[in-house]
Structures are given as structure tokens and as C-alpha cells.
Design a protein around this motif. Sequence first.
Motif, PDB file in Angstrom:
ATOM      1  N   ALA A 197       0.834  -1.209   0.000  1.00 19.03           N
ATOM      2  CA  ALA A 197       0.000   0.000   0.000  1.00 19.03           C
ATOM      3  C   ALA A 197       0.866   1.255   0.000  1.00 19.03           C
ATOM      4  O   ALA A 197       0.547   2.231  -0.688  1.00 19.03           O
ATOM      5  N   THR A 198       1.965   1.223   0.737  1.00 16.29           N
ATOM      6  CA  THR A 198       2.861   2.380   0.771  1.00 16.29           C
ATOM      7  C   THR A 198       3.534   2.595  -0.582  1.00 16.29           C
ATOM      8  O   THR A 198       3.644   3.730  -1.053  1.00 16.29           O
ATOM      9  N   ALA A 199       3.951   1.508  -1.211  1.00 21.02           N
ATOM     10  CA  ALA A 199       4.554   1.618  -2.539  1.00 21.02           C
ATOM     11  C   ALA A 199       3.540   2.183  -3.535  1.00 21.02           C
ATOM     12  O   ALA A 199       3.878   3.048  -4.363  1.00 21.02           O
ATOM     13  N   LEU A 200       2.291   1.723  -3.453  1.00 18.72           N
ATOM     14  CA  LEU A 200       1.250   2.239  -4.346  1.00 18.72           C
ATOM     15  C   LEU A 200       0.944   3.702  -4.059  1.00 18.72           C
ATOM     16  O   LEU A 200       0.625   4.468  -4.977  1.00 18.72           O
ATOM     17  N   LEU A 201       1.038   4.108  -2.795  1.00 20.59           N
ATOM     18  CA  LEU A 201       0.842   5.513  -2.442  1.00 20.59           C
ATOM     19  C   LEU A 201       1.825   6.396  -3.195  1.00 20.59           C
ATOM     20  O   LEU A 201       1.439   7.380  -3.839  1.00 20.59           O
ATOM     21  N   PHE A 202       3.098   6.044  -3.152  1.00 18.94           N
ATOM     22  CA  PHE A 202       4.109   6.866  -3.821  1.00 18.94           C
ATOM     23  C   PHE A 202       3.957   6.820  -5.340  1.00 18.94           C
ATOM     24  O   PHE A 202       4.131   7.836  -6.022  1.00 18.94           O
ATOM     25  N   ARG A 203       3.599   5.656  -5.868  1.00 19.65           N
ATOM     26  CA  ARG A 203       3.378   5.554  -7.315  1.00 19.65           C
ATOM     27  C   ARG A 203       2.211   6.436  -7.751  1.00 19.65           C
ATOM     28  O   ARG A 203       2.317   7.209  -8.705  1.00 19.65           O
ATOM     29  N   ASP A 204       1.088   6.324  -7.017  1.00 16.95           N
ATOM     30  CA  ASP A 204      -0.098   7.117  -7.377  1.00 16.95           C
ATOM     31  C   ASP A 204       0.140   8.600  -7.178  1.00 16.95           C
ATOM     32  O   ASP A 204      -0.324   9.416  -7.970  1.00 16.95           O
ATOM     33  N   TRP A 205       0.866   8.969  -6.145  1.00 18.98           N
ATOM     34  CA  TRP A 205       1.175  10.373  -5.866  1.00 18.98           C
ATOM     35  C   TRP A 205       1.986  10.967  -7.010  1.00 18.98           C
ATOM     36  O   TRP A 205       1.742  12.067  -7.478  1.00 18.98           O
ATOM     37  N   ARG A 206       2.951  10.171  -7.481  1.00 12.55           N
ATOM     38  CA  ARG A 206       3.791  10.638  -8.589  1.00 12.55           C
ATOM     39  C   ARG A 206       2.963  10.749  -9.873  1.00 12.55           C
ATOM     40  O   ARG A 206       3.084  11.719 -10.622  1.00 12.55           O
ATOM     41  N   ARG A 207       2.089   9.770 -10.141  1.00 11.54           N
ATOM     42  CA  ARG A 207       1.264   9.791 -11.351  1.00 11.54           C
ATOM     43  C   ARG A 207       0.243  10.925 -11.335  1.00 11.54           C
ATOM     44  O   ARG A 207       0.040  11.593 -12.343  1.00 11.54           O
ATOM     45  N   GLU A 208      -0.451  11.058 -10.193  1.00  7.54           N
ATOM     46  CA  GLU A 208      -1.516  12.062 -10.084  1.00  7.54           C
ATOM     47  C   GLU A 208      -0.965  13.471  -9.977  1.00  7.54           C
ATOM     48  O   GLU A 208      -1.608  14.419 -10.416  1.00  7.54           O
ATOM     49  N   GLY A 209       0.178  13.609  -9.316  1.00  6.78           N
ATOM     50  CA  GLY A 209       0.734  14.934  -9.101  1.00  6.78           C
ATOM     51  C   GLY A 209       0.164  15.630  -7.880  1.00  6.78           C
ATOM     52  O   GLY A 209       0.652  16.672  -7.474  1.00  6.78           O
ATOM     53  N   THR A 210      -0.889  15.053  -7.312  1.00  6.46           N
ATOM     54  CA  THR A 210      -1.479  15.588  -6.077  1.00  6.46           C
ATOM     55  C   THR A 210      -1.556  14.466  -5.049  1.00  6.46           C
ATOM     56  O   THR A 210      -1.684  13.296  -5.393  1.00  6.46           O
ATOM     57  N   PHE A 211      -1.510  14.872  -3.787  1.00  5.03           N
ATOM     58  CA  PHE A 211      -1.425  13.894  -2.712  1.00  5.03           C
ATOM     59  C   PHE A 211      -2.786  13.339  -2.300  1.00  5.03           C
ATOM     60  O   PHE A 211      -2.902  12.158  -1.963  1.00  5.03           O
ATOM     61  N   ALA A 212      -3.822  14.153  -2.309  1.00  7.78           N
ATOM     62  CA  ALA A 212      -5.120  13.760  -1.740  1.00  7.78           C
ATOM     63  C   ALA A 212      -5.701  12.471  -2.342  1.00  7.78           C
ATOM     64  O   ALA A 212      -6.069  11.567  -1.588  1.00  7.78           O
ATOM     65  N   PRO A 213      -5.808  12.333  -3.677  1.00  6.77           N
ATOM     66  CA  PRO A 213      -6.375  11.084  -4.203  1.00  6.77           C
ATOM     67  C   PRO A 213      -5.509   9.858  -3.866  1.00  6.77           C
ATOM     68  O   PRO A 213      -6.035   8.786  -3.559  1.00  6.77           O
ATOM     69  N   ALA A 214      -4.201  10.033  -3.908  1.00  6.18           N
ATOM     70  CA  ALA A 214      -3.308   8.921  -3.582  1.00  6.18           C
ATOM     71  C   ALA A 214      -3.458   8.527  -2.116  1.00  6.18           C
ATOM     72  O   ALA A 214      -3.431   7.341  -1.775  1.00  6.18           O
ATOM     73  N   TYR A 215      -3.638   9.519  -1.253  1.00  6.05           N
ATOM     74  CA  TYR A 215      -3.798   9.257   0.175  1.00  6.05           C
ATOM     75  C   TYR A 215      -5.086   8.495   0.451  1.00  6.05           C
ATOM     76  O   TYR A 215      -5.105   7.553   1.252  1.00  6.05           O
ATOM     77  N   HIS A 216      -6.175   8.873  -0.211  1.00  5.75           N
ATOM     78  CA  HIS A 216      -7.449   8.170  -0.004  1.00  5.75           C
ATOM     79  C   HIS A 216      -7.355   6.719  -0.483  1.00  5.75           C
ATOM     80  O   HIS A 216      -7.871   5.813   0.186  1.00  5.75           O
ATOM     81  N   ALA A 217      -6.698   6.497  -1.598  1.00  5.84           N
ATOM     82  CA  ALA A 217      -6.489   5.125  -2.078  1.00  5.84           C
ATOM     83  C   ALA A 217      -5.603   4.350  -1.103  1.00  5.84           C
ATOM     84  O   ALA A 217      -5.833   3.166  -0.849  1.00  5.84           O
ATOM     85  N   TYR A 218      -4.607   5.018  -0.562  1.00  5.45           N
ATOM     86  CA  TYR A 218      -3.708   4.399   0.418  1.00  5.45           C
ATOM     87  C   TYR A 218      -4.474   3.927   1.645  1.00  5.45           C
ATOM     88  O   TYR A 218      -4.291   2.798   2.108  1.00  5.45           O
ATOM     89  N   ARG A 219      -5.345   4.786   2.155  1.00  2.00           N
ATOM     90  CA  ARG A 219      -6.140   4.400   3.334  1.00  2.00           C
ATOM     91  C   ARG A 219      -7.036   3.216   3.028  1.00  2.00           C
ATOM     92  O   ARG A 219      -7.178   2.311   3.857  1.00  2.00           O
ATOM     93  N   ARG A 220      -7.648   3.194   1.840  1.00  2.00           N
ATOM     94  CA  ARG A 220      -8.496   2.054   1.467  1.00  2.00           C
ATOM     95  C   ARG A 220      -7.663   0.781   1.376  1.00  2.00           C
ATOM     96  O   ARG A 220      -8.052  -0.267   1.898  1.00  2.00           O
ATOM     97  N   ASN A 221      -6.516   0.860   0.704  1.00  2.32           N
ATOM     98  CA  ASN A 221      -5.661  -0.319   0.549  1.00  2.32           C
ATOM     99  C   ASN A 221      -5.145  -0.815   1.894  1.00  2.32           C
ATOM    100  O   ASN A 221      -5.122  -2.017   2.153  1.00  2.32           O
ATOM    101  N   LEU A 222      -4.741   0.097   2.734  1.00  3.24           N
ATOM    102  CA  LEU A 222      -4.242  -0.262   4.050  1.00  3.24           C
ATOM    103  C   LEU A 222      -5.357  -0.886   4.895  1.00  3.24           C
ATOM    104  O   LEU A 222      -5.145  -1.899   5.564  1.00  3.24           O
ATOM    105  N   GLY A 223      -6.537  -0.309   4.843  1.00 13.81           N
ATOM    106  CA  GLY A 223      -7.678  -0.857   5.587  1.00 13.81           C
ATOM    107  C   GLY A 223      -8.040  -2.251   5.141  1.00 13.81           C
ATOM    108  O   GLY A 223      -8.316  -3.134   5.960  1.00 13.81           O
TER     109      GLY A 223
END
Length: 134
Positions: free
Chosen positions: A37-63
Amino acid sequence: MIQAAQKPEMVEQAVHAIALAVEIGGVLMLVLTAIVATALLFRDWRREGTFAPAYHAYRRNLGRGILLGLEFLVIADIIGTVAIEPTFRNLGVLGLIVLIRTFLSFSLEVEIEGKLPWKQRDSGGGPRGEVHTV
């Protein structure tokens, strides 16, 4: 040949080993899903360019990872308690453990999905997911 008295001891040792293996699997599931989930957070953050959507996906994946790990740990507790020494005290402790973990699972599910588990997801139709045609 194995003596009759040794058979229950061997079965008990095997069940203990199985419970321990499932418990280790649950802990590994927690650790691995946190890493992924942490690796996907950084990947999504880099792709999206913004932190908020990547963070929400991170919380879902972690949960979801925590939910899966909790399920393994409940299985290990059930095996260890019921199969080895099903006394009223051990069953009571197991009941409390399962109750606490069920509450945690329920809370995580609500947090991840943003709705109560028994509420149906609206599939674009009307109330209760009914689809209306025009």
C-alpha cells in the motif's frame, strides 16, 4: 509404532503448529499489505501529481490489508482455542477476542467504504439500487 498415548500429544502439537502458521500468515499479511500500500501511495502520488487522491487510495488499501490480516488472526485464535483446549474460560476469552476483532473489522469496513455494510451500493438507479429505464 506410535503409542496410543503419544497420538493425542502429536495431534495437539500439529494443531499448535497449524495455529502458529496461520497466525504468522496473518502478521505477514499485515506487513506485506502495508508495504505494498505504501509503494502504491508513492506511485499514485507521482502519477496524479497531487497527494489527496493517492492518500485516499492508500487508506483504502491499508484498511483492506488490515481486514485480511485480522481474518487470519481470528482463524488462528479459533484453531488454537477450540481445537486444543475448549474450556469455558478459553471459549470466553476467544469470544471476547472475536468480538473485539469483529468490532475493529466493522469499523474499518465503514471507514473504507464510507457506508454501513448492509447499505446497498447505488448502481445508478433509484432507491435500493433499482434500475429505471426511460
